[in-house]
Scaffold this active site. Structure first.
Site, short mmCIF file in Angstrom:
data_model
loop_
_atom_site.label_atom_id
_atom_site.label_comp_id
_atom_site.label_asym_id
_atom_site.label_seq_id
_atom_site.Cartn_x
_atom_site.Cartn_y
_atom_site.Cartn_z
N GLY A 7 73.22 11.65 -11.10
CA GLY A 7 73.20 10.61 -12.13
C GLY A 7 71.75 10.31 -12.48
N ILE A 12 69.03 3.83 -13.89
CA ILE A 12 68.64 3.79 -12.48
C ILE A 12 68.11 5.15 -12.05
CG2 ILE A 12 69.45 3.52 -10.09
CD1 ILE A 12 71.62 1.60 -11.23
N ASP A 34 72.90 15.61 -13.57
CA ASP A 34 73.60 14.68 -14.45
C ASP A 34 74.49 15.47 -15.40
OD1 ASP A 34 74.18 12.42 -16.40
OD2 ASP A 34 72.67 11.45 -15.13
N ILE A 117 74.94 4.24 -4.59
CA ILE A 117 74.39 3.16 -5.40
C ILE A 117 75.42 2.71 -6.44
CG2 ILE A 117 72.56 2.61 -7.07
CD1 ILE A 117 70.98 4.96 -5.55
N THR A 118 76.31 3.61 -6.81
CA THR A 118 77.31 3.36 -7.86
C THR A 118 78.17 2.15 -7.51
OG1 THR A 118 77.38 5.74 -8.23
CG2 THR A 118 79.15 4.44 -9.21
N HIS A 177 78.11 -6.07 -1.40
CA HIS A 177 77.13 -5.90 -2.49
C HIS A 177 77.67 -6.39 -3.83
CE1 HIS A 177 73.65 -4.37 -4.54
NE2 HIS A 177 74.32 -3.45 -5.21
#
EC number: 1.1.1.37
Length: 311
Positions: A7, A12, A34, A117-118, A177
């Protein structure tokens, strides 16, 4: 050392890739993947920065090429938040993306350290775990939800409020989170004390900081730059651990299940990922109640990820 960013063409991903190009140890490889056609261009752009980190871009059909030989995989792929959305709204879109990428990791570099992180991280990390379990290659010590953004925001806000040198501020943040599952332990901040009013104001500001950015960008994006910085900082902790340094950081990991199956807490990092899960210390009465109040939400988020894979 090979680090893959899945990604890498997004907000980000580009910020993270830029920081890694300038921070990874000399001789490292940075692999950018990506589905967006711009990713080879991002790699070329970064390759013009004079550091001894080799950059390569990989398009939609070459996930295996991006991942083969990776020591660390970071996943910022997916749809970002838009105004009016919370992290949970993203689940239906991003769950499928995470599943496909996790299957790629299982096939190409099952021993890599994986940083998710997604969003919503509370639910996407369990999806990755279930993909690895299905393949028979799950190692809880190698899977991390990256919650560093909550930590760096806490550090910035505390330093601002108390007039401290931000480089000296350390704020433990545990839980999950998103929203109330984010629990900053302000009672444990060294060199600062907080009134009840300050705790009552600062805690929700940290929890809702993502919304603050989404609204400030007025539909033009989410917290991409600060998240890129947070992910780079966490990646460098993983790198140091792989190099044999003694590193302690906070991450959303599968631990002993005392609070929930996955929980953000302090971990010691080593050559195989998590070498030890550390206690997060004594909580104030406010923090204890906040933790008890949010555990049901966190467990529901985790179950959503598990159920997605079961279906």
């Amino acid at each position: 050392m090979k680090v893959a960013v899945l990604g890498a063409a997004g907000g980000i991903g580009q910020a993270l890739s830029l920081l890694l190009k300038t921070q990874l140890p000399a001789g490292s490889e940075l692999s950018l993947y990506d589905v967006a056609p711009v990713v080879p261009g991002v790699a070329v752009d970064l390759s013009h920065i004079p550091t001894d980190v080799k950059v390569a871009g990989f398009g939609r059909d070459d996930l295996n090429g991006a991942l083969t030989g990776a020591d660390i995989v970071l996943i910022p792929a997916g749809m970002p938040r838009k105004p009016g959305m919370d992290r949970a709204d993203l689940f239906n879109v991003n769950a499928g993306i995470i599943k496909v990428l996790a299957e790629g990791i299982v096939a190409s570099c099952p021993k890599a350290l994986v940083g998710v992180i997604t969003n919503p991280v509370n639910g996407t990390v369990p999806i990755v775990a279930e993909v690895f379990k299905k393949a028979g290659t799950y190692d809880a010590a190698r899977l991390f939800g990256v919650t560093t953004l909550d930590v760096i925001r806490s550090e910035a806000f505390v330093a601002e409020l108390k007039g401290l040198d931000v480089a000296t501020v350390k704020v433990p943040v545990i839980g999950g989170h998103s929203g109330t599952t984010i629990l900053p332990l302000l009672s444990q901040v060294e060199g600062a004390t907080f009134s009840d009013e300050e705790v009552a104001a600062l805690t929700p500001r940290i929890q809702n900081a993502g919304t603050e950015v989404v609204e400030a960008k007025a539909g033009g994006g989410s917290a991409t730059l600060s998240m890129g910085a947070a992910a780079a900082r966490f990646c460098m902790s993983l790198v140091k651990g792989l190099q044999g340094e003694d590193v302690v950081d906070y991450a959303y990991v599968e631990g002993n299940g005392a609070d929930a199956q996955f929980f953000a807490q302090p971990v010691r990092l080593g050559v195989n990922g998590v070498s030890e899960i550390l206690p997060y210390g004594e909580l104030s009465a406010f923090e204890q109640k906040a933790k008890e109040d949010m555990l049901a939400t966190l467990k529901k988020d985790i179950q959503e990820g598990v159920d997605f894979m079961a279906s």
